[in-house]
Design a protein around this motif. Structure first.
Motif, mmCIF file in Angstrom:
data_model
loop_
_atom_site.group_PDB
_atom_site.id
_atom_site.type_symbol
_atom_site.label_atom_id
_atom_site.label_comp_id
_atom_site.label_asym_id
_atom_site.label_seq_id
_atom_site.Cartn_x
_atom_site.Cartn_y
_atom_site.Cartn_z
ATOM 1 N N UNK A 135 -34.801 34.060 -41.988
ATOM 2 C CA UNK A 135 -36.123 33.574 -41.582
ATOM 3 C C UNK A 135 -37.171 34.549 -42.105
ATOM 4 N N UNK A 136 -38.377 34.044 -42.313
ATOM 5 C CA UNK A 136 -39.496 34.887 -42.708
ATOM 6 C C UNK A 136 -40.514 34.995 -41.595
ATOM 7 N N UNK A 137 -41.384 35.967 -41.704
ATOM 8 C CA UNK A 137 -42.441 36.173 -40.708
ATOM 9 C C UNK A 137 -43.727 36.536 -41.434
ATOM 10 N N UNK A 138 -44.827 35.911 -41.013
ATOM 11 C CA UNK A 138 -46.130 36.228 -41.585
ATOM 12 C C UNK A 138 -47.208 35.847 -40.581
ATOM 13 N N UNK A 154 -43.645 42.925 -34.213
ATOM 14 C CA UNK A 154 -42.750 41.803 -34.487
ATOM 15 C C UNK A 154 -42.411 41.026 -33.206
ATOM 16 N N UNK A 155 -42.369 39.696 -33.279
ATOM 17 C CA UNK A 155 -42.068 38.875 -32.103
ATOM 18 C C UNK A 155 -40.575 38.676 -31.876
ATOM 19 N N UNK A 156 -39.782 39.733 -32.070
ATOM 20 C CA UNK A 156 -38.331 39.626 -31.935
ATOM 21 C C UNK A 156 -37.818 40.729 -31.014
ATOM 22 N N UNK A 178 -45.344 49.793 -38.724
ATOM 23 C CA UNK A 178 -44.617 48.857 -39.585
ATOM 24 C C UNK A 178 -43.137 49.227 -39.634
ATOM 25 N N UNK A 179 -42.855 50.496 -39.932
ATOM 26 C CA UNK A 179 -41.468 50.960 -40.023
ATOM 27 C C UNK A 179 -40.817 50.979 -38.646
ATOM 28 N N UNK A 180 -41.562 51.398 -37.633
ATOM 29 C CA UNK A 180 -41.018 51.444 -36.286
ATOM 30 C C UNK A 180 -40.540 50.091 -35.800
ATOM 31 N N UNK A 181 -41.280 49.040 -36.146
ATOM 32 C CA UNK A 181 -40.884 47.693 -35.739
ATOM 33 C C UNK A 181 -39.643 47.221 -36.502
#
Length: 248
Positions: A135-138, A154-156, A178-181
């Motif tokens: 899946x992709x996320x944007x 991120x919604x995960x 960004x990296x932490x997520x």
């Protein structure tokens, strides 16, 4: 001259002072509740490395998001992404992913996420090489390949994915976040692959400039470097792969 301060007079003074202070307290409450506060204190200063520089010019997180949306929602670009670029880029992404499968960094059974996937070219490429659970996320969804999500949040759930890929690191206003997520949503022993630009500056929508791999080694502080290699990834020249530590 003696002035007698009666209770009604004191009460009126208190009410007036309270009304005069109300705008300040309302402003303070709004400031504390503003979504951008979640990111304001996230900084790359802890990397101690000048090889990663945030571009100036964003007055707020909302202004940053709007600038990214200006690109993502551009009708001309979306048409290119879903027509000419669709047929041109998917075979190239598929070759990248096949190579990662040969290196045992990606399997057909991997649960995969493409971060900042726009219209899902990378997702389609993963599915074509047999990684069906992808899946992709944007910021803007593109069903059925891309769901809505902000890569800074991120919604995960934690430990959702075996594999994450992104070629939009340069668009991160807060690289640590960004990296932490990515590390949060990767399973232990999961793999993250980034395509980045080191020898040239990225486009006008980029929020940071990366000049070496060194800052990534610091940012991925729960992962081990797997490899660094040169690639030709549509303006991005370097592939960097990390594997999340077994203990998370």
């Amino acid at each position: 001259m003696n002035i007698t301060l009666t209770k009604p007079f004191i009460l009126r003074c208190f009410i007036v002072s309270l009304l005069l202070s109300l705008p300040f307290f309302l402003f303070l409450i709004l400031l504390l509740l503003s979504p951008q506060q979640h990111y304001r204190h996230v900084s790359i200063a802890t990397t101690g490395n000048d090889n990663l520089r945030i571009r100036p010019g964003y007055s707020s997180y909302d202004a940053y998001i709007q600038r990214q949306l200006n690109k993502t929602l551009n009708p001309r670009l979306r048409k290119i992404w879903t027509t000419r670029d669709w047929d041109r880029k998917i075979p190239v992404f598929a070759r990248f992913f096949e190579d990662l499968k040969e290196k045992k960094l990606l399997q057909k059974g991997s649960k995969a996420l493409c971060v900042g996937a726009r219209v899902g070219q990378e997702v389609e490429a993963l599915r074509r090489v047999g990684v069906s659970d992808s899946i992709g996320m944007d910021l803007v969804p593109y069903p059925p390949l891309v769901v809505k999500g902000d890569f800074h949040n991120q919604p995960f759930d934690n430990g959702t994915f075996d594999f994450e890929f992104s070629n939009v690191f340069d668009h991160a206003l807060y690289p640590e976040r960004f990296v932490g997520e990515i590390e949060r949503t990767l399973k232990p022993n999961g793999v993250c692959v980034l395509h980045v630009a080191l020898s040239r500056r990225a486009d006008k929508y980029s929020a940071n400039d990366l000049y070496s791999v060194d800052p990534l080694l610091t940012l991925f502080n729960h992962s081990a470097l797997v490899h660094v290699r040169a690639v030709d990834g549509f303006g991005l020249d370097t592939e960097v792969a990390f594997r999340k530590n077994t203990l998370g």
